[in-house]
Design a protein around this motif. Sequence first.
Motif, PDB file in Angstrom:
ATOM      1  N   UNK A 110       0.820  -1.218   0.000  1.00 31.79           N
ATOM      2  CA  UNK A 110       0.000   0.000   0.000  1.00 31.79           C
ATOM      3  C   UNK A 110       0.854   1.269   0.000  1.00 31.79           C
ATOM      4  N   UNK A 112       1.164   5.299   1.090  1.00 28.06           N
ATOM      5  CA  UNK A 112       0.651   6.209   2.125  1.00 28.06           C
ATOM      6  C   UNK A 112       0.921   7.658   1.757  1.00 28.06           C
ATOM      7  N   UNK A 113       0.031   8.508   2.216  1.00 32.29           N
ATOM      8  CA  UNK A 113       0.273   9.946   2.081  1.00 32.29           C
ATOM      9  C   UNK A 113       1.294  10.363   3.139  1.00 32.29           C
ATOM     10  N   UNK A 115       0.977  12.191   5.634  1.00 37.14           N
ATOM     11  CA  UNK A 115       0.453  12.163   7.001  1.00 37.14           C
ATOM     12  C   UNK A 115       0.201  10.742   7.511  1.00 37.14           C
ATOM     13  N   UNK A 116       0.592   9.739   6.715  1.00 39.03           N
ATOM     14  CA  UNK A 116       0.464   8.354   7.164  1.00 39.03           C
ATOM     15  C   UNK A 116      -0.880   7.721   6.849  1.00 39.03           C
ATOM     16  N   UNK A 117      -1.767   8.459   6.144  1.00 35.98           N
ATOM     17  CA  UNK A 117      -3.051   7.892   5.730  1.00 35.98           C
ATOM     18  C   UNK A 117      -2.867   7.100   4.442  1.00 35.98           C
ATOM     19  N   UNK A 118      -3.755   6.115   4.239  1.00 28.03           N
ATOM     20  CA  UNK A 118      -3.708   5.374   2.980  1.00 28.03           C
ATOM     21  C   UNK A 118      -4.008   6.306   1.808  1.00 28.03           C
ATOM     22  N   UNK A 120      -5.123   4.993  -0.960  1.00 31.29           N
ATOM     23  CA  UNK A 120      -6.264   4.350  -1.609  1.00 31.29           C
ATOM     24  C   UNK A 120      -7.465   4.250  -0.660  1.00 31.29           C
ATOM     25  N   UNK A 121      -8.659   4.347  -1.231  1.00 26.48           N
ATOM     26  CA  UNK A 121      -9.860   4.065  -0.444  1.00 26.48           C
ATOM     27  C   UNK A 121     -10.293   2.648  -0.791  1.00 26.48           C
ATOM     28  N   UNK A 122     -10.384   1.804   0.213  1.00 26.47           N
ATOM     29  CA  UNK A 122     -10.658   0.392  -0.048  1.00 26.47           C
ATOM     30  C   UNK A 122     -12.159   0.141  -0.149  1.00 26.47           C
TER      31      UNK A 122
END
Lengths: 205, 78
Positions: A110, A112-113, A115-118, A120-122
């Motif tokens: 995966x 990550x951005x 800021x540590x967010x994914x 992709x939206x699953x």
Amino acid sequence: MQASAGPPVASLDDGALVARLRAGDEEAFELVVRTYSGRLLAVTRRILGSDEDARDAVQDAFLSAFRSLERFEGGSLLSTWLHRIAVNAALMKLRTRRRKPEDPIEPLLPVYQENGHHQETFSSWNEPVDVAMSRAENRARVRACIEQLPESYRTILLLRDIEELDTDEAARALGISPNAVKIRLHRARQALRGLLAPHFRSAQP
Amino acid sequence: MTCREFADFMMDYLSGELPEESRAPFERHLSRCANCHEYLAQYKHTIEAGRLAFTNPEEEVPADVPEDLVKAVLAARK
């Protein structure tokens, strides 16, 4: 070599068949090799990838099994016993052969951005996994995706999640640390998820 | 806890090896982040799918007995 007296070998249960093998019955050897070579080949090919290595491993497995017939315990299945020996033969081969350079696994993991967010939206998969996997086409698809994993990750996934070795057993079998097994297994599962998702998720509206 | 840290902890969480001090933040993130909730679900489905992919060994077996291999094994035994 002894004459094969008694009932035809094809009708024997595992215990009786092993007794014939121990007695050196040629017909029994041929029956066992003929019956199990295909499925042992599938097992070793899964681990080794290469057809040629898989065949060598099957041959090693049979010879090793025939040398240790006294260790076969009555009550266990010949198929299970041979399967385990074939897995070991494949691992032995894996350890001794020169490792080929493999593709990195990072592109399958995966993203990550900052800021540590994914990134992709699953979106959820379209049916329960046991329902999806009740169809042969999906089982074949998952096996094909596992084959796409880089070798060192594929092997760990097969040993831990399919052959159900524990972390320490897999580490010993591969000559790496238990921590390396854990890291690779986690990456292998995440990479496999990425490969499976396009096949299993609901169609986007 | 970020989504990246959450993903790093998933395997230990599922095997019950995540230390107590990480478990609470992990579960808090799980209850608040729908995307990680889905990601964890798919991670579990992946493990299950892998296991189920090999439940029918006959599917992987070549239809014909590999004759040359059978002959090679029997010859090597002698």
